[in-house]
Write an enzyme that holds these catalytic residues in place. Structure first.
Site, PDB file in Angstrom:
ATOM      1  N   CYS A  10     -45.806 -25.072 -63.570  1.00  0.00           N
ATOM      2  CA  CYS A  10     -44.570 -24.419 -62.940  1.00  0.00           C
ATOM      3  C   CYS A  10     -44.218 -23.372 -63.095  1.00  0.00           C
ATOM      4  O   CYS A  10     -44.927 -22.216 -64.121  1.00  0.00           O
ATOM      5  CB  CYS A  10     -43.705 -25.396 -64.034  1.00  0.00           C
ATOM      6  SG  CYS A  10     -43.360 -27.151 -63.800  1.00  0.00           S
ATOM      7  N   GLY A  47     -47.368 -23.164 -58.417  1.00  0.00           N
ATOM      8  CA  GLY A  47     -47.268 -24.578 -58.484  1.00  0.00           C
ATOM      9  C   GLY A  47     -47.017 -24.723 -56.727  1.00  0.00           C
ATOM     10  O   GLY A  47     -46.060 -23.606 -57.095  1.00  0.00           O
ATOM     11  N   ASN A  73     -40.683 -24.920 -67.337  1.00  0.00           N
ATOM     12  CA  ASN A  73     -41.971 -24.454 -67.618  1.00  0.00           C
ATOM     13  C   ASN A  73     -42.690 -25.172 -68.887  1.00  0.00           C
ATOM     14  O   ASN A  73     -41.865 -24.140 -69.806  1.00  0.00           O
ATOM     15  CB  ASN A  73     -42.207 -23.443 -66.749  1.00  0.00           C
ATOM     16  CG  ASN A  73     -43.255 -22.971 -67.258  1.00  0.00           C
ATOM     17  OD1 ASN A  73     -44.211 -21.746 -66.833  1.00  0.00           O
ATOM     18  ND2 ASN A  73     -45.027 -23.734 -67.209  1.00  0.00           N
ATOM     19  N   GLY A  74     -43.544 -25.841 -68.318  1.00  0.00           N
ATOM     20  CA  GLY A  74     -43.451 -26.272 -69.623  1.00  0.00           C
ATOM     21  C   GLY A  74     -43.838 -27.914 -70.077  1.00  0.00           C
ATOM     22  O   GLY A  74     -43.403 -28.755 -69.655  1.00  0.00           O
ATOM     23  N   TYR A  79     -56.743 -17.544 -66.906  1.00  0.00           N
ATOM     24  CA  TYR A  79     -56.406 -18.287 -65.083  1.00  0.00           C
ATOM     25  C   TYR A  79     -55.585 -18.175 -64.785  1.00  0.00           C
ATOM     26  O   TYR A  79     -55.041 -17.956 -63.634  1.00  0.00           O
ATOM     27  CB  TYR A  79     -57.374 -19.468 -65.242  1.00  0.00           C
ATOM     28  CG  TYR A  79     -57.396 -20.054 -64.230  1.00  0.00           C
ATOM     29  CD1 TYR A  79     -57.611 -19.949 -62.688  1.00  0.00           C
ATOM     30  CD2 TYR A  79     -56.236 -21.599 -63.348  1.00  0.00           C
ATOM     31  CE1 TYR A  79     -57.245 -20.211 -61.558  1.00  0.00           C
ATOM     32  CE2 TYR A  79     -56.155 -21.711 -62.571  1.00  0.00           C
ATOM     33  CZ  TYR A  79     -56.689 -21.435 -61.490  1.00  0.00           C
ATOM     34  OH  TYR A  79     -56.733 -22.078 -59.754  1.00  0.00           O
ATOM     35  N   ASP A 108     -67.230 -17.478 -63.524  1.00  0.00           N
ATOM     36  CA  ASP A 108     -65.827 -18.339 -63.019  1.00  0.00           C
ATOM     37  C   ASP A 108     -65.459 -18.316 -64.771  1.00  0.00           C
ATOM     38  O   ASP A 108     -66.012 -17.732 -66.055  1.00  0.00           O
ATOM     39  CB  ASP A 108     -66.330 -19.039 -62.206  1.00  0.00           C
ATOM     40  CG  ASP A 108     -65.008 -19.809 -62.113  1.00  0.00           C
ATOM     41  OD1 ASP A 108     -64.206 -18.855 -61.933  1.00  0.00           O
ATOM     42  OD2 ASP A 108     -65.058 -20.956 -61.665  1.00  0.00           O
ATOM     43  N   CYS A 147     -52.392 -19.777 -78.751  1.00  0.00           N
ATOM     44  CA  CYS A 147     -52.874 -21.350 -79.154  1.00  0.00           C
ATOM     45  C   CYS A 147     -54.179 -21.518 -78.455  1.00  0.00           C
ATOM     46  O   CYS A 147     -54.197 -20.772 -76.941  1.00  0.00           O
ATOM     47  CB  CYS A 147     -51.677 -22.500 -77.875  1.00  0.00           C
ATOM     48  SG  CYS A 147     -52.678 -23.901 -78.065  1.00  0.00           S
TER      49      CYS A 147
HETATM   50  S1  SF4 Z   1     -54.396 -22.805 -74.810  1.00  0.00           S
HETATM   51 FE1  SF4 Z   1     -52.955 -24.571 -75.029  1.00  0.00          FE
HETATM   52  S2  SF4 Z   1     -50.853 -24.391 -73.982  1.00  0.00           S
HETATM   53 FE2  SF4 Z   1     -52.642 -23.668 -73.231  1.00  0.00          FE
HETATM   54  S3  SF4 Z   1     -53.978 -24.870 -71.963  1.00  0.00           S
HETATM   55 FE3  SF4 Z   1     -55.010 -24.727 -73.801  1.00  0.00          FE
HETATM   56  S4  SF4 Z   1     -53.492 -26.284 -75.343  1.00  0.00           S
HETATM   57 FE4  SF4 Z   1     -51.999 -26.079 -73.151  1.00  0.00          FE
END
Ligand code: SF4
Length: 468
Positions: A9, A35, A110-111, A250, A353, A444
């Protein structure tokens, strides 16, 4: 253009502008890449919320001027959505809008909440009725039940119960509220347009409407905007932020600034680092358009191998040809890409890519390049192998379908029929993303590492996911 993960989203909101719905339409237009399945706008004239939502692209859903006449008022929020399997239905379009005992409220999300099902089960047992499959509806129920007097406190109380990723924009008759989860998984940014406040998932939405970017909404921050101005709160306990590194790889547009840095230079740096880690003797660097272009430019600059557009993308292929079905997907590659024979024939080609998800599309593209006369094909990927699913708002296939979860790099190389295959290292990726201007040191990267910053409360242990 190798098969992709999809963002769920994008969100947008504006407070205090006579053309709020029109500007929201433009904001959503700029966020369309986040999206494409459905979209919607809710507007407020100060006394009443009105909504218009539909399946399809923003330009198709909002193609009649009359639609905007039905969305009067100076305040509006909007949403674009990529739906997962089973969720492709107009009733799941956002923003969700409800009337409850304190008035009306709409929300765009979004999430993804990792404990939504658990909360939903509890609420349903107490008699609550849900009209969508969206985890966002859980938040609305929790707000309606909260006993606090102020809207900000009710929203904070509800959001203290949920866990996971949320960049949210709420609209009531008289207020706009934007909130980002304490981990700050997904971006959310603040701008001004004259005297109006604007919030959006990416700065490219501000650029289109000529709003002036002010700052990020911080991880764990809630901003409440009303006729008196903007107030900022930090209602949640502090945790180490963990913004999604895949936004840089990306999801986000390269012209956007998120997490304190413009995306384009980071994406190019991924390519430079990739060249340092996986250099090869070759004649030409060819990106898979459009996603591989910035990293390919970085790879070419670092390696000194000329960059060429060896594959041309047809930008006018409709969604019909990229539906997630095996039979059609095969057809889709040829419809979307065509090799430039003069660039490729007789050459040693480095193909760049940003990721390989299932490997099926990569295999077809390599075959296409081979048929165009390439002498050697060396595939370079500007992120590490994607081996784990995302639970924070990105549509990933099951772990079984992710080719990297069950195959070594050499096995993948054989499967996609390239002459060599190299992925950016996790360390190289983190170093490149932390490049100049970056404000978030702890991204993350769970889809690469399996280290999930927010655990899954409904599971007794992470090992039940088969992750480690
Ligand atoms: S880095 Fe974390 S939040 Fe981002 S797509 Fe990968 S698992 Fe999901």
């Amino acid at each position: 253009m190798f098969d992709k993960l999809h963002d769920h989203c994008g969100v947008f909101g504006i407070y205090g502008h006579p053309e709020a719905a029109n500007l929201t339409y433009l904001g959503l237009y700029a966020l369309q890449h986040r999206g494409q399945e459905s979209c919607g706008i809710v507007a407020s004239d100060g006394t009443k919320l009105r909504a218009y939502r539909g399946m399809g692209l923003v330009a198709d859903v909002f193609k009649n001027d009359a639609t905007f006449e039905g969305l009067p008022g100076p305040n509006a929020i909007g949403h674009v959505r990529y739906s997962t399997a089973g969720g492709s239905d107009v009733k799941n379009c956002q923003p969700i809008m409800v009337d409850y005992h304190r008035g009306s409220i709409a929300v765009a999300h979004n999430g993804n909440l990792v404990n939504a099902q658990e909360i939903r089960n509890g609420l349903e047992q107490e008699g609550a009725i849900f009209s969508t499959i969206a985890d966002t509806e859980v938040i609305i129920h929790l707000i309606a039940r909260a006993q606090c007097d102020s809207l900000a406190d009710r929203i904070a109380e509800a959001l203290k119960v949920v866990k996971g990723a949320f960049s949210l924009v709420f609209l009531t008759e008289t207020r706009l509220v934007a909130v980002r989860d304490p981990n700050g998984f997904r971006p959310l940014l603040l701008a001004k347009l004259g005297g109006s406040y604007v919030v959006a998932s990416e700065t490219c939405a501000f650029d289109l409407i000529e709003a002036e970017f002010i700052r990020e909404i911080e991880p764990g921050e809630m901003v409440v905007i009303n006729k008196h101005g903007l107030k900022s709160y930090f209602p949640f306990g502090k945790v180490n932020p963990s913004p999604c590194i895949f936004e840089f790889i990306y999801f986000a547009r390269p012209d956007s600034t998120i997490f304190g840095t413009q995306v384009y230079p980071v994406r190019k740096e991924f390519g430079r680092q990739l060249a340092r880690e996986h250099g090869i003797d070759a004649d030409v660097v060819v990106p898979i358009p459009d996603s591989g272009v910035p990293a390919a430019l970085g790879y070419a600059e670092e390696s000194g191998i000329p960059f060429q557009l060896g594959l041309i993308r047809n930008h006018y292929v409709g969604r019909t040809f990229i539906e997630p079905q095996q039979t059609i997907r095969h057809f889709g590659v040829k419809l979307k890409l065509n090799p430039v024979r003069d660039v490729i024939a007789g050459k040693r080609v480095v193909v760049i890519d940003d990721s390989i998800v299932r490997g099926t599309t990569a295999r077809k593209i390599i075959k296409m390049i081979r048929n165009a006369g390439a002498r050697e094909i060396h595939v370079r990927i500007s992120s590490p192998p994607t081996s784990f699913p995302c639970y924070y708002g990105i549509d990933t296939p099951t772990r079984k379908e992710l080719i990297s979860s069950s195959h070594s790099i050499e096995e993948i190389n054989r499967y996609i029929t390239s002459d060599s295959l190299g992925y950016l290292s996790r360390e190289g990726m983190r170093a490149a993303a932390g490049a100049p201007g970056g404000s978030c040191g702890h991204f993350c990267d769970a889809c690469f590492s399996g280290f999930y910053p927010v655990k899954f409360p409904r599971l007794k242990s992470d090992s039940q996911l088969g992750l480690f």
